[in-house]
Design an enzyme around this catalytic site. Sequence first.
Site, mmCIF file in Angstrom:
data_model
loop_
_atom_site.group_PDB
_atom_site.id
_atom_site.type_symbol
_atom_site.label_atom_id
_atom_site.label_comp_id
_atom_site.label_asym_id
_atom_site.label_seq_id
_atom_site.Cartn_x
_atom_site.Cartn_y
_atom_site.Cartn_z
ATOM 1 N N ASP A 73 -6.858 1.873 0.860
ATOM 2 C CA ASP A 73 -6.889 2.060 2.309
ATOM 3 C C ASP A 73 -8.316 1.807 2.793
ATOM 4 O OD1 ASP A 73 -8.345 4.240 1.544
ATOM 5 O OD2 ASP A 73 -7.244 5.689 2.735
ATOM 6 N N LYS A 93 0.837 -1.207 0.000
ATOM 7 C CA LYS A 93 0.000 0.000 0.000
ATOM 8 C C LYS A 93 0.874 1.259 0.000
ATOM 9 C CE LYS A 93 -2.997 1.602 3.436
ATOM 10 N NZ LYS A 93 -2.615 2.601 4.112
#
Length: 210
Positions: A138, A120
Amino acid sequence: MNKDKINQFFSILQKENPTPEGELNYTNTYTMLVAVVLSAQATDVGVNKATKTLFEIVETPQDMIELGLKRLKTHIKTIGLYNTKAINVIKLSHALIEDHNGGVPETREELVKLAGVGRKTANVVLNMAFGQPTIAVDTHIFRISNRTKLATGKNVTEVERKLEKRIPDEFKRHAHHWLILLGRYICKARKPECPRCPVNQICPYKDKTL
Ligand code: SF4
């Protein structure tokens, strides 16, 4: 959501905010990487408060190493998990000097080898620093993707893969920020503010608020 709807969805978000930006503060690509690492499980506002004075004295990996672990911890002690994050920042600063001449690598494979950098974080850096059309899923993007049926999935990897496939190329560069901002300010976790949502005509979420 079918192709036409997805096009409409992003066209609306683009019209509202043609060049969306994230809310983390940084001074260059290196401090962006540090800010993103610090932001895991923390708010951008909290990270910005902590890095305000840090980024006045630290601009490069060498500066960070010279600052040292102890003083770095003092700067970031208001951020959750600051002990581990400080250790990772010092480690990744060493690695940048040793393996990348002090620069930040431009591939996901190289980025995820750095301490504290997962998929991420790497995707965020590739998107923000290098303009690559990556989507870092997210909590906000995960929620919106499932609510709107833009990309449904049980975990972030599943949603990320579907988003990468479904978002038309012309919208990929900014999709990450459009979705994050929508989730942060309108499509909130507890109570989405559907009446003022720009995409409420398209969104099929069954529990839309009136
Ligand atoms: S209409 Fe409501 S549920 Fe759908 S994206 Fe907008 S805020 Fe979220």
